[in-house]
Design a protein around this motif. Structure first.
Motif, PDB file in Angstrom:
ATOM      1  N   LEU A  35       0.848  -1.184   0.000  1.00  0.00           N
ATOM      2  CA  LEU A  35       0.000   0.000   0.000  1.00  0.00           C
ATOM      3  C   LEU A  35       0.887   1.240   0.000  1.00  0.00           C
ATOM      4  O   LEU A  35       1.812   1.356   0.826  1.00  0.00           O
ATOM      5  CB  LEU A  35      -0.911   0.029   1.233  1.00  0.00           C
ATOM      6  N   VAL A  77      -7.206   2.903  -5.633  1.00  0.00           N
ATOM      7  CA  VAL A  77      -8.372   3.147  -4.789  1.00  0.00           C
ATOM      8  C   VAL A  77      -8.526   4.631  -4.445  1.00  0.00           C
ATOM      9  O   VAL A  77      -9.285   4.984  -3.545  1.00  0.00           O
ATOM     10  CB  VAL A  77      -8.353   2.285  -3.500  1.00  0.00           C
ATOM     11  N   ASN A 128     -16.734   2.277  -0.021  1.00  0.00           N
ATOM     12  CA  ASN A 128     -16.226   1.066   0.612  1.00  0.00           C
ATOM     13  C   ASN A 128     -16.657  -0.186  -0.150  1.00  0.00           C
ATOM     14  O   ASN A 128     -15.886  -1.143  -0.292  1.00  0.00           O
ATOM     15  CB  ASN A 128     -16.719   0.984   2.059  1.00  0.00           C
ATOM     16  N   ILE A 180     -14.454  -0.600  -3.236  1.00  0.00           N
ATOM     17  CA  ILE A 180     -13.114  -1.072  -2.872  1.00  0.00           C
ATOM     18  C   ILE A 180     -13.135  -2.571  -2.605  1.00  0.00           C
ATOM     19  O   ILE A 180     -12.280  -3.326  -3.081  1.00  0.00           O
ATOM     20  CB  ILE A 180     -12.579  -0.290  -1.651  1.00  0.00           C
ATOM     21  N   LYS A 181     -14.145  -3.034  -1.857  1.00  0.00           N
ATOM     22  CA  LYS A 181     -14.264  -4.473  -1.587  1.00  0.00           C
ATOM     23  C   LYS A 181     -14.473  -5.255  -2.882  1.00  0.00           C
ATOM     24  O   LYS A 181     -13.948  -6.351  -3.057  1.00  0.00           O
ATOM     25  CB  LYS A 181     -15.418  -4.715  -0.620  1.00  0.00           C
ATOM     26  N   VAL A 189     -11.221  -5.695  -4.719  1.00  0.00           N
ATOM     27  CA  VAL A 189     -10.382  -6.732  -4.115  1.00  0.00           C
ATOM     28  C   VAL A 189     -10.902  -8.129  -4.452  1.00  0.00           C
ATOM     29  O   VAL A 189     -10.146  -9.025  -4.817  1.00  0.00           O
ATOM     30  CB  VAL A 189     -10.298  -6.533  -2.588  1.00  0.00           C
ATOM     31  N   VAL A 199      -0.951  -0.811  -4.319  1.00  0.00           N
ATOM     32  CA  VAL A 199      -2.247  -0.196  -4.058  1.00  0.00           C
ATOM     33  C   VAL A 199      -2.041   1.305  -3.843  1.00  0.00           C
ATOM     34  O   VAL A 199      -1.429   1.723  -2.854  1.00  0.00           O
ATOM     35  CB  VAL A 199      -2.933  -0.832  -2.833  1.00  0.00           C
ATOM     36  N   THR A 219      -3.413   4.781  -2.830  1.00  0.00           N
ATOM     37  CA  THR A 219      -4.498   5.209  -1.952  1.00  0.00           C
ATOM     38  C   THR A 219      -4.685   6.726  -1.997  1.00  0.00           C
ATOM     39  O   THR A 219      -3.768   7.466  -2.371  1.00  0.00           O
ATOM     40  CB  THR A 219      -4.222   4.797  -0.498  1.00  0.00           C
ATOM     41  N   GLU A 253     -11.831   5.090   3.138  1.00  0.00           N
ATOM     42  CA  GLU A 253     -11.245   4.286   2.061  1.00  0.00           C
ATOM     43  C   GLU A 253     -10.050   3.473   2.542  1.00  0.00           C
ATOM     44  O   GLU A 253      -9.837   2.341   2.107  1.00  0.00           O
ATOM     45  CB  GLU A 253     -10.809   5.174   0.895  1.00  0.00           C
ATOM     46  N   HIS A 254      -9.269   4.045   3.453  1.00  0.00           N
ATOM     47  CA  HIS A 254      -8.085   3.350   3.945  1.00  0.00           C
ATOM     48  C   HIS A 254      -8.476   2.156   4.812  1.00  0.00           C
ATOM     49  O   HIS A 254      -7.907   1.069   4.669  1.00  0.00           O
ATOM     50  CB  HIS A 254      -7.205   4.311   4.733  1.00  0.00           C
ATOM     51  N   THR A 294      -9.876  -0.532   2.562  1.00  0.00           N
ATOM     52  CA  THR A 294      -8.815  -1.204   1.798  1.00  0.00           C
ATOM     53  C   THR A 294      -8.052  -2.193   2.666  1.00  0.00           C
ATOM     54  O   THR A 294      -7.827  -3.352   2.279  1.00  0.00           O
ATOM     55  CB  THR A 294      -7.847  -0.160   1.217  1.00  0.00           C
TER      56      THR A 294
END
Length: 271
Positions: A18, A51, A111, A114-115, A118, A131, A133, A140-141, A144
């Protein structure tokens, strides 16, 4: 086999890194892009997960704007940047009908995407997933980190610029890493002076040494300083491969050194 099946679309990813910073405008996307290119030139297969939902700049930096995302049996197919398929990319920028469209979403919708990035992107076999960010330590963090945590040890590369106001914000990012259990691979100081293209003298436009001092106080490695370079800026704007095209640049050895340290230190999933 059972563990690999549980890992789903990330089963073939060996290292997850990240790129973080508590402050905007420090060059996280620049470092993410150049790190991916440097890893590719080291013979690695690399994916980039963007992201930064409100400012998806990496598609432009890799000359992938306007590309379409397709479906396969495993989910979304990431956009491949080169014919050899050594770098692939997923970004909300590929999902917007108009590149000038603003992503005006509340936290839960961000969110959820982001999921989905992944779990539903068919990354395939990758040596590294980088990633990129957004700035800060917010929704968001957390989304992630929570989404990626089950898939192996995560490494964090923290980016700052030299001046005190940036270092102060980035110090809070290091606190975020400690609280969320992220292993900090190190601190990168970006925009660390401007090297004159005519006389090669380096001028500290902002200040100097803030990133190294921050790393020392936090007890984490200092990975290096990347100077401001007009050629680097131009290559990012035009989607060119800076690592291949500008080996004489003063930023080149700094970026290569950072990539080498990542190759050595990034935690890998245990098979």
């Amino acid at each position: 086999m059972e563990a690999a099946a549980e890992a789903g679309n990330l089963a073939g990813v060996q290292h997850i890194i990240l790129v973080l910073s508590g402050k905007g405008g420090v060059g996280k996307s620049t470092i993410s892009t150049e790190l991916a290119l440097a890893l590719r030139h080291a013979g690695k297969k690399v994916g980039i997960l963007d992201v930064d939902l409100c400012g998806p700049s990496i598609p432009r930096m890799l000359r992938a704007q306007g590309r379409a995302v397709h479906q396969c049996d495993g989910g979304w197919v990431p956009v491949y940047v080169d014919q050899e398929q050594s770098i692939c990319l997923m970004s909300v920028g590929f999902l917007l009908e108009n590149p000038d469209e603003a992503v005006v979403w509340r936290g839960p919708k961000k969110n959820a995407l982001i999921k989905q990035f992944v779990s539903d992107v068919a990354w395939g076999q990758l040596d590294y997933l980088v990633v990129d960010t957004p700035p800060g330590t917010s929704d968001e963090h957390m989304a992630t980190v929570d989404a990626l945590r089950p898939y192996g040890p995560l490494g964090a590369l923290v980016v700052t610029t030299p001046q005190a106001v940036s270092v102060g914000d980035v110090r809070r990012e290091l606190t975020f890493c400690r609280k969320t259990g992220l292993r900090v691979l190190g601190v990168v100081e970006n925009m660390s002076g401007f090297v004159c293209p005519h006389c090669a003298e380096c001028t500290s436009i902002f200040s100097r040494g803030g990133g190294e001092e921050l790393a020392s106080h936090a007890g984490v490695p200092f990975l290096g300083s990347v100077p401001l370079d007009p050629e680097l800026t131009k290559s990012l704007e035009e989607g060119r491969d800076f690592i291949r095209e500008f080996p004489e640049s003063p930023a080149f050895p700094a970026l290569l050194s950072i990539a080498q340290k990542v190759l050595t230190e990034a935690p890998a999933r245990v098979p």
